[in-house]
Design a protein around this motif. Structure first.
Motif, PDB file in Angstrom:
ATOM      1  N   ALA A  92      21.486  39.690  57.412  1.00 55.84           N
ATOM      2  CA  ALA A  92      22.397  40.054  58.505  1.00 55.84           C
ATOM      3  C   ALA A  92      22.871  41.503  58.412  1.00 55.84           C
ATOM      4  O   ALA A  92      23.790  41.896  59.149  1.00 55.84           O
ATOM      5  CB  ALA A  92      23.601  39.110  58.508  1.00 55.84           C
ATOM      6  N   LEU A  93      22.258  42.299  57.556  1.00 54.33           N
ATOM      7  CA  LEU A  93      22.700  43.679  57.368  1.00 54.33           C
ATOM      8  C   LEU A  93      21.908  44.635  58.253  1.00 54.33           C
ATOM      9  O   LEU A  93      20.678  44.700  58.164  1.00 54.33           O
ATOM     10  CB  LEU A  93      22.541  44.094  55.903  1.00 54.33           C
ATOM     11  N   ALA A  94      22.613  45.388  59.073  1.00 57.23           N
ATOM     12  CA  ALA A  94      21.946  46.371  59.924  1.00 57.23           C
ATOM     13  C   ALA A  94      21.417  47.534  59.092  1.00 57.23           C
ATOM     14  O   ALA A  94      20.360  48.106  59.392  1.00 57.23           O
ATOM     15  CB  ALA A  94      22.920  46.881  60.986  1.00 57.23           C
ATOM     16  N   ASP A  95      22.142  47.908  58.047  1.00 54.78           N
ATOM     17  CA  ASP A  95      21.750  49.013  57.179  1.00 54.78           C
ATOM     18  C   ASP A  95      22.047  48.606  55.737  1.00 54.78           C
ATOM     19  O   ASP A  95      23.131  48.878  55.200  1.00 54.78           O
ATOM     20  CB  ASP A  95      22.538  50.275  57.550  1.00 54.78           C
ATOM     21  N   PRO A  96      21.099  47.921  55.074  1.00 53.08           N
ATOM     22  CA  PRO A  96      21.353  47.414  53.725  1.00 53.08           C
ATOM     23  C   PRO A  96      21.792  48.485  52.732  1.00 53.08           C
ATOM     24  O   PRO A  96      22.741  48.277  51.968  1.00 53.08           O
ATOM     25  CB  PRO A  96      20.015  46.794  53.318  1.00 53.08           C
ATOM     26  N   GLU A  97      21.133  49.644  52.728  1.00 52.81           N
ATOM     27  CA  GLU A  97      21.493  50.674  51.754  1.00 52.81           C
ATOM     28  C   GLU A  97      22.926  51.158  51.967  1.00 52.81           C
ATOM     29  O   GLU A  97      23.688  51.339  51.003  1.00 52.81           O
ATOM     30  CB  GLU A  97      20.539  51.864  51.822  1.00 52.81           C
ATOM     31  N   ARG A  98      23.311  51.350  53.217  1.00 50.83           N
ATOM     32  CA  ARG A  98      24.671  51.812  53.499  1.00 50.83           C
ATOM     33  C   ARG A  98      25.706  50.802  52.997  1.00 50.83           C
ATOM     34  O   ARG A  98      26.706  51.179  52.388  1.00 50.83           O
ATOM     35  CB  ARG A  98      24.841  52.035  54.991  1.00 50.83           C
ATOM     36  N   THR A  99      25.444  49.512  53.234  1.00 52.57           N
ATOM     37  CA  THR A  99      26.369  48.476  52.772  1.00 52.57           C
ATOM     38  C   THR A  99      26.421  48.430  51.255  1.00 52.57           C
ATOM     39  O   THR A  99      27.506  48.306  50.655  1.00 52.57           O
ATOM     40  CB  THR A  99      25.946  47.106  53.319  1.00 52.57           C
ATOM     41  N   MET A 100      25.274  48.540  50.601  1.00 49.93           N
ATOM     42  CA  MET A 100      25.239  48.512  49.147  1.00 49.93           C
ATOM     43  C   MET A 100      26.038  49.678  48.558  1.00 49.93           C
ATOM     44  O   MET A 100      26.826  49.497  47.616  1.00 49.93           O
ATOM     45  CB  MET A 100      23.788  48.563  48.664  1.00 49.93           C
ATOM     46  N   TRP A 141      26.150  38.090  54.390  1.00 48.41           N
ATOM     47  CA  TRP A 141      27.233  38.934  54.890  1.00 48.41           C
ATOM     48  C   TRP A 141      26.674  39.958  55.863  1.00 48.41           C
ATOM     49  O   TRP A 141      25.579  40.493  55.662  1.00 48.41           O
ATOM     50  CB  TRP A 141      27.897  39.639  53.707  1.00 48.41           C
ATOM     51  N   ASP A 142      27.440  40.248  56.905  1.00 50.67           N
ATOM     52  CA  ASP A 142      27.004  41.247  57.878  1.00 50.67           C
ATOM     53  C   ASP A 142      27.482  42.649  57.522  1.00 50.67           C
ATOM     54  O   ASP A 142      27.236  43.604  58.273  1.00 50.67           O
ATOM     55  CB  ASP A 142      27.484  40.875  59.291  1.00 50.67           C
ATOM     56  N   GLY A 143      28.179  42.782  56.396  1.00 48.18           N
ATOM     57  CA  GLY A 143      28.665  44.090  55.984  1.00 48.18           C
ATOM     58  C   GLY A 143      29.972  44.490  56.631  1.00 48.18           C
ATOM     59  O   GLY A 143      30.533  45.544  56.297  1.00 48.18           O
ATOM     60  N   ALA A 144      30.481  43.655  57.554  1.00 41.83           N
ATOM     61  CA  ALA A 144      31.686  44.014  58.292  1.00 41.83           C
ATOM     62  C   ALA A 144      32.804  42.988  58.165  1.00 41.83           C
ATOM     63  O   ALA A 144      33.982  43.343  58.209  1.00 41.83           O
ATOM     64  CB  ALA A 144      31.347  44.205  59.774  1.00 41.83           C
ATOM     65  N   ASN A 145      32.468  41.711  58.020  1.00 40.91           N
ATOM     66  CA  ASN A 145      33.482  40.671  57.946  1.00 40.91           C
ATOM     67  C   ASN A 145      34.408  40.942  56.758  1.00 40.91           C
ATOM     68  O   ASN A 145      33.974  40.929  55.604  1.00 40.91           O
ATOM     69  CB  ASN A 145      32.808  39.308  57.790  1.00 40.91           C
TER      70      ASN A 145
END
Length: 309
Positions: A189-197, A166-170
């Motif tokens: 595909a995560l630009a900022d893994p911690e932020r998405t988590m 997942w890219d965190g946005a879809n």
């Protein structure tokens, strides 16, 4: 009365054609002579089911499967391994993919979009019946499985899911990300893994989020604290990364269902994932309970994953 099923696995049944290639990315050429091209059953739901079953949990897998040769391979895999499988017809045909595997074990997956786009839902009465007999559900991110989430909740099951790359946005993935208690995702595909988590926790119901990072290990978010999980040492040379994320999830869930602390669960996941990297892509195999506990330094025993959570 205790449940008959420890983990109900929804979706993710399919077939892969494995192509060994000299390198990835593969340079353009008119043709290549490759060491092997082989088709075998086994996609994410199949691998999760196999991994949990090998660790001694009672697993039941349900999915839409085509009445075709590829579907026969899926049914045979479960029959041969003794894993119960409930199927409903999939008019578009069994899901299939081509995996290009490089000599260093990296892989690139090419999924056939003609399979499963408009199929579903999973039979509601069957899902409810199986959910009533289960403790936990692991849900693949296919459309029919998303439709089954409310029924799983009504039956009081805890839920896990794997968002893969997942890219965190879809927005499609959010249905799964925000309705699961345990969420797995790749950092690929995560630009900022911690932020998405942290967003998954803030907007959903997740107690635990795990972001796998391949050779860099994984990241565990629980109780507001982010912890790096070291990669485990593979027991043999690394030959293929296919199924490593599924193996990690199976190892983690084995510990979680036994009531182990999240860091111990992540250690189990790391061991199972490392083992999966030593298994050739043309083979379907998973680490057993004794080997997992020994590699994780737990000696001969750990909490029984049946009935403790």
């Amino acid at each position: 009365m205790s449940p008959e099923i420890d983990v109900l696995v929804l979706g993710g049944a399919g077939v892969d054609t494995i192509v060994s290639v000299p390198q990835l990315p593969l340079p353009f050429a008119d043709s290549y002579l490759v060491p092997a091209v082989e088709t075998r059953a086994g996609q994410t739901g199949d691998f999760i089911s196999l991994g949990l079953h090998a660790l001694g949990l009672r697993v039941h897998h349900i999915d839409l499967v085509g009445d075709d040769h590829h579907g026969d391979l899926v049914r045979a895999l479960h029959r041969d391994r003794g894993i119960p499988l409930t199927t409903a017809p999939m008019p578009s045909g069994t899901r299939r993919a081509v995996n290009l595997v490089g000599p260093d074990g990296r892989r690139m997956s090419l999924y056939d979009q003609t399979r499963g786009g408009g199929d579903g839902p999973l039979p509601p009465d069957t899902v409810r019946s199986l959910a009533k007999a289960s403790r936990h559900a692991h849900v693949s991110i296919t459309y029919p499985c998303g439709l089954a989430l409310p029924a799983l909740r009504r039956e009081g099951l805890t839920i896990s899911t794997d968002l893969h790359n997942w890219d965190g946005a879809n927005p499609y993935h959010e249905t799964f990300a925000f309705d699961a208690d345990v969420v797995f995702v790749s950092v690929a595909a995560l630009a900022d893994p911690e932020r998405t988590m942290r967003r998954i926790v803030e907007l959903g119901r997740a107690r635990i989020v795990v972001a796998t990072a391949g050779a860099d290990g994984a990241y565990l978010l629980t109780g507001g604290e982010l912890t790096h999980v070291a990669v485990a040492t593979p027991p043999a040379p690394v030959v293929d990364s296919n199924g490593a994320g599924d193996a990690f999830a199976a190892g983690f869930l084995f510990g979680w269902l036994a009531g182990e602390p999240p860091l111990r669960c992540a250690a189990y996941g790391a061991v199972a994932g490392a083992y999966a990297c030593t298994v050739p892509a043309t083979v379907v195999d998973a680490i057993g309970r004794e080997a997992l506990l020994a590699a994780a330094g737990d000696g001969a025993a750990a909490g029984d994953a049946r009935g403790e959570r």
